[in-house]
Motif scaffolding. Structure first.
Motif, mmCIF file in Angstrom:
data_model
loop_
_atom_site.group_PDB
_atom_site.id
_atom_site.type_symbol
_atom_site.label_atom_id
_atom_site.label_comp_id
_atom_site.label_asym_id
_atom_site.label_seq_id
_atom_site.Cartn_x
_atom_site.Cartn_y
_atom_site.Cartn_z
ATOM 1 N N VAL A 280 0.845 -1.195 0.000
ATOM 2 C CA VAL A 280 0.000 0.000 0.000
ATOM 3 C C VAL A 280 0.877 1.239 0.000
ATOM 4 N N GLU A 281 0.716 2.049 -1.032
ATOM 5 C CA GLU A 281 1.492 3.265 -1.162
ATOM 6 C C GLU A 281 0.749 4.442 -0.522
ATOM 7 N N SER A 282 1.516 5.388 -0.025
ATOM 8 C CA SER A 282 0.940 6.616 0.515
ATOM 9 C C SER A 282 1.978 7.722 0.428
ATOM 10 N N GLY A 283 1.530 8.946 0.648
ATOM 11 C CA GLY A 283 2.445 10.074 0.706
ATOM 12 C C GLY A 283 2.450 10.969 -0.514
ATOM 13 N N GLY A 284 1.664 10.615 -1.523
ATOM 14 C CA GLY A 284 1.612 11.450 -2.708
ATOM 15 C C GLY A 284 0.861 12.749 -2.439
ATOM 16 N N GLY A 285 0.879 13.614 -3.434
ATOM 17 C CA GLY A 285 0.171 14.875 -3.300
ATOM 18 C C GLY A 285 0.602 15.875 -4.343
ATOM 19 N N LEU A 286 0.181 17.116 -4.135
ATOM 20 C CA LEU A 286 0.536 18.211 -5.023
ATOM 21 C C LEU A 286 1.686 18.993 -4.404
ATOM 22 N N VAL A 287 2.726 19.212 -5.179
ATOM 23 C CA VAL A 287 3.895 19.924 -4.669
ATOM 24 C C VAL A 287 4.426 20.841 -5.764
ATOM 25 N N GLN A 288 5.020 21.951 -5.370
ATOM 26 C CA GLN A 288 5.594 22.876 -6.339
ATOM 27 C C GLN A 288 6.943 22.364 -6.834
ATOM 28 N N GLY B 22 10.139 21.180 -4.739
ATOM 29 C CA GLY B 22 9.703 20.677 -3.446
ATOM 30 C C GLY B 22 10.065 19.217 -3.228
ATOM 31 N N SER B 23 9.631 18.696 -2.089
ATOM 32 C CA SER B 23 9.955 17.324 -1.694
ATOM 33 C C SER B 23 8.703 16.585 -1.245
ATOM 34 N N LEU B 24 8.751 15.278 -1.425
ATOM 35 C CA LEU B 24 7.724 14.375 -0.904
ATOM 36 C C LEU B 24 8.420 13.098 -0.448
ATOM 37 N N ARG B 25 7.822 12.445 0.518
ATOM 38 C CA ARG B 25 8.297 11.130 0.948
ATOM 39 C C ARG B 25 7.172 10.138 0.765
ATOM 40 N N LEU B 26 7.371 9.214 -0.155
ATOM 41 C CA LEU B 26 6.394 8.161 -0.373
ATOM 42 C C LEU B 26 6.701 6.981 0.540
ATOM 43 N N SER B 27 5.646 6.343 1.017
ATOM 44 C CA SER B 27 5.795 5.153 1.843
ATOM 45 C C SER B 27 5.112 3.977 1.164
ATOM 46 N N ALA C 279 3.215 11.730 -11.905
ATOM 47 C CA ALA C 279 2.808 10.377 -12.297
ATOM 48 C C ALA C 279 2.116 9.716 -11.118
ATOM 49 N N ASN C 280 1.552 8.557 -11.393
ATOM 50 C CA ASN C 280 1.077 7.695 -10.319
ATOM 51 C C ASN C 280 2.230 6.781 -9.931
ATOM 52 N N TYR C 281 2.549 6.724 -8.668
ATOM 53 C CA TYR C 281 3.705 5.978 -8.183
ATOM 54 C C TYR C 281 3.240 4.691 -7.498
ATOM 55 N N TYR C 282 3.917 3.600 -7.822
ATOM 56 C CA TYR C 282 3.562 2.278 -7.324
ATOM 57 C C TYR C 282 4.782 1.615 -6.666
ATOM 58 N N CYS C 283 4.508 0.681 -5.772
ATOM 59 C CA CYS C 283 5.566 -0.213 -5.330
ATOM 60 C C CYS C 283 5.159 -1.651 -5.651
ATOM 61 N N ALA C 284 6.158 -2.500 -5.774
ATOM 62 C CA ALA C 284 5.945 -3.891 -6.131
ATOM 63 C C ALA C 284 7.118 -4.716 -5.615
ATOM 64 N N ARG C 285 6.999 -6.030 -5.646
ATOM 65 C CA ARG C 285 8.035 -6.889 -5.090
ATOM 66 C C ARG C 285 8.551 -7.860 -6.143
ATOM 67 N N SER C 286 9.773 -8.352 -5.925
ATOM 68 C CA SER C 286 10.378 -9.293 -6.859
ATOM 69 C C SER C 286 11.389 -10.164 -6.140
ATOM 70 N N PHE C 287 11.483 -11.433 -6.555
ATOM 71 C CA PHE C 287 12.529 -12.325 -6.083
ATOM 72 C C PHE C 287 13.784 -12.189 -6.943
ATOM 73 N N THR C 288 13.634 -11.650 -8.140
ATOM 74 C CA THR C 288 14.756 -11.570 -9.064
ATOM 75 C C THR C 288 15.798 -10.594 -8.545
ATOM 76 N N PRO C 289 17.058 -10.993 -8.477
ATOM 77 C CA PRO C 289 18.107 -10.072 -8.038
ATOM 78 C C PRO C 289 18.122 -8.797 -8.880
ATOM 79 N N THR D 152 -0.065 5.889 -5.678
ATOM 80 C CA THR D 152 -0.338 7.180 -5.065
ATOM 81 C C THR D 152 0.081 8.259 -6.072
ATOM 82 N N GLN D 153 -0.759 9.241 -6.231
ATOM 83 C CA GLN D 153 -0.544 10.250 -7.263
ATOM 84 C C GLN D 153 0.397 11.345 -6.768
ATOM 85 N N VAL D 154 1.379 11.647 -7.601
ATOM 86 C CA VAL D 154 2.289 12.761 -7.347
ATOM 87 C C VAL D 154 2.115 13.766 -8.480
ATOM 88 N N THR D 155 1.813 14.995 -8.107
ATOM 89 C CA THR D 155 1.654 16.057 -9.097
ATOM 90 C C THR D 155 2.590 17.198 -8.742
#
Length: 126
Positions: free
Chosen positions: A5-13, A16-21, A92-102, A120-123
């Motif tokens: 579950v992603e969070s932390g997106g938003g509108l920023v100038q 600026g900075s954002l921290r996605l979780s 963009a819309n930011y996603y996280c995902a997992r992988s076993f591949t090195p 989570t959307q970042v604008t």
């Protein structure tokens, strides 16, 4: 149930900075490489940054090197993407995902990843 579950997106100038979780549940985060991806309208999903199971190996797309930092806290089942000096092209819309591949083999490419979060959307706009 495996979930990311992603969070932390938003509108920023610009500048600026954002921290996605990315919160993981239903599986042992410490066994999986985790990737941060983004997709803008009309564009393919691209790998922004990926981190290995232990956190000792990372990958960054050229477009974000020096601005984004990925980190993880396996004890808290969390992965973070610190994004600084944001630009309009980071929108963009930011996603996280997992992988076993090195990471050395996957090179942070989307086809090697699964269990995608909802995003989570970042604008970035003035």
């Amino acid at each position: 149930q495996v979930q990311l579950v992603e969070s932390g997106g938003g509108l920023v100038q610009p500048g600026g900075s954002l921290r996605l979780s990315c919160a993981a549940s239903g599986f042992g985060l410490e066994y999986w490489n985790i990737g941060g991806f983004r997709q803008a309208p009309g564009k393919e999903r691209e790998g922004v940054s990926c981190v290995s199971r232990s956190g000792d190996s990372t990958y960054y797309a050229d477009s974000v090197k020096g601005r984004f930092t990925i980190s993880r806290d396996n004890a808290k089942n969390m992965v973070y993407l610190q994004m600084n000096d944001l630009k309009p092209e980071d929108t963009a819309n930011y996603y996280c995902a997992r992988s076993f591949t090195p990471l050395a083999r996957s090179l942070c490419k989307a086809p090697d990843f699964g269990s995608w979060g909802q995003g989570t959307q970042v604008t970035v706009s003035s």
